[in-house]
Design an enzyme around this catalytic site. Structure first.
Site, short mmCIF file in Angstrom:
data_model
loop_
_atom_site.label_atom_id
_atom_site.label_comp_id
_atom_site.label_asym_id
_atom_site.label_seq_id
_atom_site.Cartn_x
_atom_site.Cartn_y
_atom_site.Cartn_z
N THR B 158 89.72 -11.43 -66.69
CA THR B 158 89.19 -11.53 -68.05
C THR B 158 90.38 -11.74 -68.99
OG1 THR B 158 89.24 -9.11 -68.21
CG2 THR B 158 87.15 -10.14 -67.62
N LYS B 184 91.80 -7.06 -60.68
CA LYS B 184 91.95 -7.51 -62.06
C LYS B 184 91.93 -6.29 -62.96
CE LYS B 184 89.00 -8.09 -64.86
NZ LYS B 184 88.42 -7.34 -66.03
N THR B 195 88.20 -3.52 -67.73
CA THR B 195 87.67 -2.94 -66.52
C THR B 195 88.69 -3.20 -65.44
OG1 THR B 195 85.34 -3.20 -66.95
CG2 THR B 195 86.00 -3.33 -64.69
N GLU B 279 97.90 -4.41 -71.51
CA GLU B 279 97.85 -5.14 -72.78
C GLU B 279 99.08 -4.84 -73.64
OE1 GLU B 279 93.15 -5.63 -73.36
OE2 GLU B 279 94.00 -3.68 -73.85
N ASN B 402 93.86 -5.78 -79.31
CA ASN B 402 92.65 -4.96 -79.47
C ASN B 402 92.17 -4.81 -80.90
OD1 ASN B 402 92.06 -4.16 -76.70
ND2 ASN B 402 94.14 -3.34 -76.82
N SER B 407 84.92 -11.91 -81.42
CA SER B 407 84.62 -13.33 -81.19
C SER B 407 85.90 -14.16 -81.23
CB SER B 407 83.69 -13.82 -82.28
OG SER B 407 84.30 -13.63 -83.55
#
Lengths: 407, 407
Positions: B158, B184, B195, B279, B402, B407
């Protein structure tokens, strides 16, 4: 980094003088230059004291001292320094507390166990108590005066961007009593130097055991219901002193309902100001949890949401990201029913029956997210437990403040 | 935001083919365009399956299904889609899983309870399984082939910035067996879509109950010992499939020691790659806790340090801020002795006996902090429990990823 928080109140509030309480501040040069960093509070003989201290298992030497002294229930003095937390300083830390306490007791002519001490600032550096605090105490004792709460609140600041104060009045047995409090705190631990400290003073006459009970409850619903970054200071301290100068009749629990409400209001006001001064904060966030298995469960779920970096960054991005609230409820570990969970933001219901509401319109929610005060409501749907917690968002400002080198 | 992590490995590793395992991927257009987002894994008849699933109380529909199917201990297929987590989608979510499972069972001619499903991506949006996954399954079944692990790892990504794979070999009763895995994960939940998913395949013959025991232990020391941001996905899934194609003799626990080590090594390698793709991560951090009251206590303390925003931001700032480690140990809630606590960074002892070591020289520690791999060692000094956990630093990149709108 020292620009005032956008969430700061207009100005320091007008706080009433409290009979039996005198304060003095001075620049002791412990770490900061050109500002007061040492506060002495003198309390009238017979003043009752109650408190709440950090649950940290690596608590500072001053916290160890206060925990012991609180068992006495009486206080004549509170000494607070900023710039050095006297935490993780080993035997030297204990000695520094002992020197400070002895010098204060001598200056005010009281027993050592009636002296309470707090230190906030850098962790792990020896506090030169003898060459700084001890030298200043006689002069501070001579300078004691009523009022000047703003200077007292300023002297205990570390990375705070504004001084914090609040007050309220109540009636006990027909007699009006006053409550005034000051606090400091910005991150749970700012660049090694935040810690939450709060001192609340009242002229009410309240026996120590009752005062402790009211204090514990008020703290649970205020200072213990806020979080900036989930981190816990080695030095967090709340002290509530009741001088009795108001001359109210000896109260029982029933007579103290109004006082309990007023005390909680002052604590909540101070707690909210700490959040409004949260490191890098751009939004003040209230999270109201209902329908949990118990009040304790509701609070744990609320704090799981309030401490989620993903929820906090989404709020910083003005993103009504309810999926992350679902995630946070799920990880809290308390009883929850995915298919009964209801989430609302800014008064708009977003989810019901385990999914987003039909024809959900995000427009009003998006508008709410652009404001400074964000309201999140979560109903767990499994019981009647409820709790409200408060936090701020997680922004680049937080990284800037805490990612920069200590020196 | 999609530039490859600075901590990424040089390249995707060479993974061996695993007898009894065939894979196929395709672009189903669930959310992403121009990349594969659907993976089908076919497993030989009789393949044993074990797993570990998220402890989230708001788990996704696919997780609910896998929890039930795992009780059977046998698997013929694993279907994974990226782009939509099918989480918090109510009854529609359950239906989507049922359609996917039925279509897979029909395409491969197996029982529905031998089909395992995972979804990762946006939370709260209905997964259009019938119009996407179900349509693609027949073609996927025809395209099944051995190898091409890199494409399989790519299809389940993702917000990952690189595909993740690892392998190892071991001997069971003299017979060499192979293990290959893909995973992942980037934030515990990235912009609603991380996730952690991991799938490990081996040609070893291992009975389901033994395989589950080894899997649970390996996961506890790998995937359950990492944290990016303390948040827990609604969809975390680890599945370990043993096809038996290697033809090793029926093993008992003793014969599986080498296999257990190899399985744990593959899980740890994949877990570390997830952290290296954390991240905004700029540092890979290992926290080794010793001297705790128990292994469980050691892990809780380790995770308290690893999850502390103040510790993580200090590391991002290359600040050897050991005071914050003291703070994190104190808040973990596990037995600790402030005056026995020992902290070391990069192999240099910093504190001992409840205070900083005499003539502490920060120079070598500061140099270590400038590297990409940070090693923190904490000895609690109260027992013999130990655990190692891994995390990454907290940077502006995390806020950028984050805090940006969904969108």
């Amino acid at each position: 980094m020292n620009t005032v928080s956008p969430l700061a109140p207009e100005r320091f509030p007008d706080l009433p003088e409290i009979g039996g309480v005198r304060v003095a501040t001075v620049e002791a040069g412990i770490r900061y230059k050109g500002r007061d960093d040492l506060l002495l509070v003198e309390l009238a003989p017979g003043t009752a004291i109650a408190g709440a201290l950090t649950r940290s298992l690596t608590a500072s030497a001053p916290v160890d001292w206060c925990r012991e002294a609180l068992t006495g229930g009486r206080a004549r003095a509170i000494v607070v320094n900023s710039g050095n937390a006297n935490a993780f300083t080993g035997r030297a830390g204990k000695t520094a507390v002992e020197h400070t306490v002895a010098a204060t007791a001598a200056a005010l002519g009281c027993a050592e166990r009636e002296v309470f001490v707090s230190s906030t600032g850098v962790i792990g550096e020896p506090l030169p108590a003898e060459s700084t605090i001890v030298q200043k105490l006689p002069g501070l004792a001579r300078a004691l005066a009523s009022g000047s709460w703003d200077r007292a609140a300023g002297a205990i600041m570390t990375t705070d961007t504004f001084p914090k104060g609040a007050s309220a009045t109540a009636k006990i047995g027909g007699r009006t009593v006053r409550i005034a409090g000051i606090a400091k705190g910005s991150g749970m631990i700012a660049p090694d130097m935040a810690t939450m400290l709060a001192y609340v003073f009242t002229d009410a006459a309240v026996p120590p055991d009752l005062l402790q009970r009211l204090t514990s409850r008020a703290v649970e619903r205020s200072f213990n219901a806020i979080t900036v970054d989930s981190d816990t200071s080695t030095s967090d301290t709340v002290l509530v002193a009741a001088t009795g100068a108001a001359g109210n009749p000896e109260p029982d629990a029933a007579m103290l309902r109004g006082f309990a409400r007023a005390l909680e209001a002052v604590c909540r006001d101070l707690a909210h100001q700490i959040i409004r001064d949260g490191e890098g904060a751009s939004k003040f966030v209230e999270i109201a949890v209902t329908g949990a298995a118990s009040a304790r469960a509701a609070k744990r779920i609320g704090l799981a949401i309030a401490n989620s970096p993903l929820v906090k960054t989404a709020i910083a991005g003005e993103d009504a990201n309810w999926g992350r609230i679902v995630m946070a409820v799920g990880k809290a570990g308390e009883k929850a029913d995915r298919d009964a969970l209801r989430i609302g933001i800014g008064g708009v219901e977003i989810t019901r029956g385990g999914q987003v509401v039909p024809d959900y319109d995000e427009t009003p929610v998006a508008r709410h997210m652009q404001g400074q005060d964000i309201r999140i409501a979560v109903d767990i749907g499994v019981g009647r437990g409820k709790a409200t917690v408060w936090t701020c968002d997680l922004t680049h400002g937080y990284i800037d403040i805490n990612g920069s080198y200590r020196s």
